[in-house]
Design a protein around this motif. Structure first.
Motif, PDB file in Angstrom:
ATOM      1  N   TYR A 298      44.972  50.294  42.362  1.00 48.05           N
ATOM      2  CA  TYR A 298      45.570  51.864  42.153  1.00 48.05           C
ATOM      3  C   TYR A 298      46.784  51.513  41.772  1.00 48.05           C
ATOM      4  O   TYR A 298      47.581  50.708  42.305  1.00 48.05           O
ATOM      5  CB  TYR A 298      45.200  52.537  43.345  1.00 48.05           C
ATOM      6  CG  TYR A 298      46.096  52.226  44.542  1.00 48.05           C
ATOM      7  CD1 TYR A 298      47.241  52.907  44.784  1.00 48.05           C
ATOM      8  CD2 TYR A 298      45.598  51.630  45.427  1.00 48.05           C
ATOM      9  CE1 TYR A 298      48.078  52.564  45.799  1.00 48.05           C
ATOM     10  CE2 TYR A 298      46.392  51.073  46.513  1.00 48.05           C
ATOM     11  CZ  TYR A 298      47.571  51.751  46.807  1.00 48.05           C
ATOM     12  OH  TYR A 298      48.295  51.450  47.968  1.00 48.05           O
TER      13      TYR A 298
ATOM     14  N   PHE B  35      42.512  47.124  34.268  1.00 51.25           N
ATOM     15  CA  PHE B  35      42.804  48.116  35.164  1.00 51.25           C
ATOM     16  C   PHE B  35      41.937  49.383  34.849  1.00 51.25           C
ATOM     17  O   PHE B  35      40.775  49.076  35.006  1.00 51.25           O
ATOM     18  CB  PHE B  35      44.309  48.545  35.162  1.00 51.25           C
ATOM     19  CG  PHE B  35      45.033  49.303  36.267  1.00 51.25           C
ATOM     20  CD1 PHE B  35      44.972  48.699  37.602  1.00 51.25           C
ATOM     21  CD2 PHE B  35      45.109  50.475  36.036  1.00 51.25           C
ATOM     22  CE1 PHE B  35      45.339  49.360  38.813  1.00 51.25           C
ATOM     23  CE2 PHE B  35      45.437  51.386  36.910  1.00 51.25           C
ATOM     24  CZ  PHE B  35      45.646  50.775  38.445  1.00 51.25           C
ATOM     25  N   ALA B  36      42.532  50.338  34.412  1.00 53.21           N
ATOM     26  CA  ALA B  36      41.853  51.624  34.191  1.00 53.21           C
ATOM     27  C   ALA B  36      41.828  51.411  32.608  1.00 53.21           C
ATOM     28  O   ALA B  36      42.922  51.550  32.013  1.00 53.21           O
ATOM     29  CB  ALA B  36      42.421  52.731  34.624  1.00 53.21           C
ATOM     30  N   GLU B  37      40.869  51.513  31.899  1.00 48.99           N
ATOM     31  CA  GLU B  37      40.857  51.462  30.395  1.00 48.99           C
ATOM     32  C   GLU B  37      40.059  52.570  29.687  1.00 48.99           C
ATOM     33  O   GLU B  37      40.125  52.503  28.583  1.00 48.99           O
ATOM     34  CB  GLU B  37      39.713  49.977  30.103  1.00 48.99           C
ATOM     35  CG  GLU B  37      40.147  48.900  30.935  1.00 48.99           C
ATOM     36  CD  GLU B  37      39.296  47.741  30.568  1.00 48.99           C
ATOM     37  OE1 GLU B  37      38.360  47.962  30.077  1.00 48.99           O
ATOM     38  OE2 GLU B  37      39.719  46.718  30.877  1.00 48.99           O
TER      39      GLU B  37
ATOM     40  N   GLU C 282      36.662  55.711  36.687  1.00 50.16           N
ATOM     41  CA  GLU C 282      37.978  55.584  36.767  1.00 50.16           C
ATOM     42  C   GLU C 282      38.608  56.894  37.265  1.00 50.16           C
ATOM     43  O   GLU C 282      38.020  58.022  36.717  1.00 50.16           O
ATOM     44  CB  GLU C 282      38.671  55.313  35.520  1.00 50.16           C
ATOM     45  CG  GLU C 282      38.283  53.780  35.005  1.00 50.16           C
ATOM     46  CD  GLU C 282      38.663  53.160  33.746  1.00 50.16           C
ATOM     47  OE1 GLU C 282      38.601  52.047  33.517  1.00 50.16           O
ATOM     48  OE2 GLU C 282      39.242  54.081  33.218  1.00 50.16           O
TER      49      GLU C 282
ATOM     50  N   ARG D  41      41.579  52.278  39.436  1.00 50.70           N
ATOM     51  CA  ARG D  41      40.594  51.971  38.506  1.00 50.70           C
ATOM     52  C   ARG D  41      39.284  51.893  39.074  1.00 50.70           C
ATOM     53  O   ARG D  41      38.970  52.427  40.105  1.00 50.70           O
ATOM     54  CB  ARG D  41      41.012  50.255  38.632  1.00 50.70           C
ATOM     55  CG  ARG D  41      40.993  49.358  39.862  1.00 50.70           C
ATOM     56  CD  ARG D  41      41.364  48.187  39.656  1.00 50.70           C
ATOM     57  NE  ARG D  41      40.489  47.486  38.819  1.00 50.70           N
ATOM     58  CZ  ARG D  41      40.375  45.866  38.643  1.00 50.70           C
ATOM     59  NH1 ARG D  41      41.484  45.365  39.088  1.00 50.70           N
ATOM     60  NH2 ARG D  41      39.605  45.527  37.641  1.00 50.70           N
TER      61      ARG D  41
ATOM     62  N   CYS E 277      37.859  51.403  43.137  1.00 47.12           N
ATOM     63  CA  CYS E 277      38.767  51.534  44.216  1.00 47.12           C
ATOM     64  C   CYS E 277      38.280  52.274  45.316  1.00 47.12           C
ATOM     65  O   CYS E 277      38.023  53.680  45.284  1.00 47.12           O
ATOM     66  CB  CYS E 277      40.006  51.939  43.522  1.00 47.12           C
ATOM     67  SG  CYS E 277      41.505  52.214  44.888  1.00 47.12           S
TER      68      CYS E 277
END
Length: 276
Positions: free
Chosen positions: A30, A64-66, A213, A243, A246
């Motif tokens: 995160y 990560f976050a995509e 996400e 992400r 988490c």
């Protein structure tokens, strides 16, 4: 209906006497971006936008976050854009936190005020302009739409939080509720941007651990969030960027409600690697 307040950054710079340490952190699972780091020096500009600056809260990062980007836009009087979105695959949500914005989509004008929400499908012809005498500040969440054969893409709509009844989480006696602007059963949509409200003392009583996400922007109040075994104090104006998978939970601190704008990706198969 309850009149809500929404936190919006104004920029500026702290004095030279202020300590430089803050709550900002970027970890494997995160990122936490407190309101104190949203200063003038970290704003950006965009092509074909006049009288506008923005804070980038999230952008796709490999590993990560995509799935999404999220901006806080600040548009001065007479500012705006006749060509706001340059990606033909991008859908978007606008959420107004301060001021007044005129949105024109497919030739239809909408005057949006705090709490105003607009869903803008990919390929839309739209413009925005600040026709008021004060700056307007709003969130802009963007995602590349994922087509599914046999499903139509969702249509544009404009509403306001005041016109959408929150849905209580079962078994919470109204202490935890979600304002959903899109029907969760409508699988044409591949993202949801909702508002979550916790009354003082309410909790998420387990660590949610899931594939979606998240972008969580605190609109009002304060809480303590549990993020991947860390306890993080959160207040209005802070942003949490999570992400997939988490772990996350929270206690709402009071004295008033704790409320946040929530992004999540939904309703699509997980992408698989090549089978060749």
């Amino acid at each position: 209906m309850t009149k809500h307040s929404y936190y919006a950054p104004t920029g500026g710079h702290p004095p030279q006497t202020q300590l430089l340490s803050d709550r900002a952190v970027f970890k494997e699972a995160y990122a936490f971006i407190p309101k104190g780091v949203m200063r003038d020096i970290v704003t950006s500009n965009l092509p074909f936008w006049e009288g506008t600056r923005l804070w980038v809260l999230a952008r796709p990062l490999s590993g990560f976050a995509e799935t999404f980007s999220q901006y806080i836009m600040e548009v001065a009087p007479e500012g705006g854009s006749d060509k706001p979105e340059l990606d033909p695959q991008a859908e978007g949500v606008l959420f107004i936190v301060e001021g007044e914005l005129t949105l024109t989509i497919a030739g239809e004008r909408h005057t949006m005020q705090p709490g105003g929400y607009a869903f803008i499908p990919l390929g839309s012809h739209w413009q925005v302009r600040n026709e008021s005498d004060e700056p307007v500040r709003f969130h802009w969440v963007r995602k590349a739409y994922e087509f599914v054969e046999g499903l139509e893409a969702p249509k544009a709509f404009v509403t306001n939080e005041q016109d959408v009844a929150p849905i209580e989480m079962p078994g919470t006696e109204g202490r935890w509720a979600t304002t959903r602007f899109v029907d969760p059963a409508d699988v044409r949509h591949d993202m949801h941007v909702n508002i979550v409200t916790f009354q003082p003392g309410a909790v998420i009583p387990f660590d949610e651990t899931h594939v979606m996400e998240h972008g969580l922007y605190a609109l009002q109040g304060k809480a303590v969030y549990h993020l991947n075994q860390d306890w993080v104090e959160v207040e209005a104006g802070d942003f949490m960027w999570l992400r997939a998978f988490c772990p996350q939970a929270c206690y709402a601190g009071g004295p008033g409600p704790f409320r946040y704008l929530l992004y999540k990706d939904v309703n699509r198969h997980m992408k698989l690697g090549s089978t060749r």
